[in-house]
Scaffold this motif. Structure first.
Motif, PDB file in Angstrom:
ATOM      1  N   ARG A  57      -2.801   4.212  -1.931  1.00 49.76           N
ATOM      2  CA  ARG A  57      -2.205   3.386  -0.486  1.00 49.76           C
ATOM      3  C   ARG A  57      -3.659   2.911  -0.408  1.00 49.76           C
ATOM      4  O   ARG A  57      -4.489   3.070   0.008  1.00 49.76           O
ATOM      5  CB  ARG A  57      -2.399   4.414   0.394  1.00 49.76           C
ATOM      6  CG  ARG A  57      -1.815   3.589   1.858  1.00 49.76           C
ATOM      7  CD  ARG A  57      -1.197   5.064   2.581  1.00 49.76           C
ATOM      8  NE  ARG A  57      -0.172   5.863   2.829  1.00 49.76           N
ATOM      9  CZ  ARG A  57      -0.476   7.184   2.602  1.00 49.76           C
ATOM     10  NH1 ARG A  57      -1.441   7.673   2.705  1.00 49.76           N
ATOM     11  NH2 ARG A  57       0.666   7.896   2.056  1.00 49.76           N
ATOM     12  N   THR A  58      -3.658   1.258  -0.470  1.00 50.16           N
ATOM     13  CA  THR A  58      -3.985   0.335   0.732  1.00 50.16           C
ATOM     14  C   THR A  58      -3.614   0.082   1.513  1.00 50.16           C
ATOM     15  O   THR A  58      -3.881  -0.816   2.377  1.00 50.16           O
ATOM     16  CB  THR A  58      -4.409  -0.616  -0.390  1.00 50.16           C
ATOM     17  OG1 THR A  58      -2.861  -1.604  -0.575  1.00 50.16           O
ATOM     18  CG2 THR A  58      -4.452  -0.885  -1.669  1.00 50.16           C
ATOM     19  N   GLY A  59      -1.763  -0.321   1.806  1.00 51.91           N
ATOM     20  CA  GLY A  59      -1.134   0.098   3.445  1.00 51.91           C
ATOM     21  C   GLY A  59      -0.214  -2.018   2.506  1.00 51.91           C
ATOM     22  O   GLY A  59      -0.174  -1.724   3.843  1.00 51.91           O
ATOM     23  N   GLU A  60      -0.701  -1.812   2.033  1.00 52.53           N
ATOM     24  CA  GLU A  60      -0.584  -3.618   1.878  1.00 52.53           C
ATOM     25  C   GLU A  60       1.385  -3.715   0.875  1.00 52.53           C
ATOM     26  O   GLU A  60       1.342  -2.634   0.021  1.00 52.53           O
ATOM     27  CB  GLU A  60      -1.016  -3.991   0.902  1.00 52.53           C
ATOM     28  CG  GLU A  60      -2.951  -4.138   1.663  1.00 52.53           C
ATOM     29  CD  GLU A  60      -2.472  -5.467   2.703  1.00 52.53           C
ATOM     30  OE1 GLU A  60      -1.862  -6.542   2.712  1.00 52.53           O
ATOM     31  OE2 GLU A  60      -2.865  -5.299   4.263  1.00 52.53           O
ATOM     32  N   ILE A  61       1.836  -4.336   1.065  1.00 50.63           N
ATOM     33  CA  ILE A  61       3.182  -4.316   0.114  1.00 50.63           C
ATOM     34  C   ILE A  61       2.954  -4.200  -1.712  1.00 50.63           C
ATOM     35  O   ILE A  61       1.628  -5.313  -1.660  1.00 50.63           O
ATOM     36  CB  ILE A  61       4.230  -5.547   0.211  1.00 50.63           C
ATOM     37  CG1 ILE A  61       4.866  -5.542   1.827  1.00 50.63           C
ATOM     38  CG2 ILE A  61       5.236  -5.357  -0.760  1.00 50.63           C
ATOM     39  CD1 ILE A  61       5.731  -6.796   2.126  1.00 50.63           C
TER      40      ILE A  61
END
Length: 112
Positions: free
Chosen positions: A82-86
């Motif tokens: 997870r990076t939190g980006e689309i």
């Protein structure tokens, strides 16, 4: 047994691999793939000409594990990928009916 297929950012492969290996998973397959989703490719330049690639490079993992490891493997991928980006990826879980080791004909979980 279950097969966990994950499409992840290539840059997150090493940390995901370390997390999965720490669980005791001894076997996985990975491929360099390209695809499309909600994230769009960034405009690139080649010989001074701007173009937008149609597909984005990713890494696909295929991991066959016993039922007791499925949740832990998924948690590793979710946490470390997870990076939190689309464009962080997807995970798919399917049943594996049987597995065989070609070398000595081990069957089922022994083949893993």
């Amino acid at each position: 047994m279950k097969k966990v297929e994950a499409i992840i950012r290539t840059s997150r492969f090493e940390v995901i691999h370390k997390c999965i290996a720490a669980l005791g998973v001894k076997f996985l397959t990975f491929y360099e793939v390209k695809g499309m989703g909600l994230e769009h490719a960034k405009i690139e330049k080649y010989r001074g000409v701007a173009y937008e690639p149609a597909f984005i490079p990713r890494t696909k993992l295929e991991i066959v594990v016993t039922e007791d490891l499925v949740d832990s493997v998924i948690k590793c991928i979710l946490k470390e990928g997870r990076t939190g980006e689309i464009g962080d990826g997807k995970i798919f879980v399917t049943d594996v009916l049987e597995a065989y080791r070609v070398r000595n004909e081990d069957k089922g979980a022994d083949a893993l």
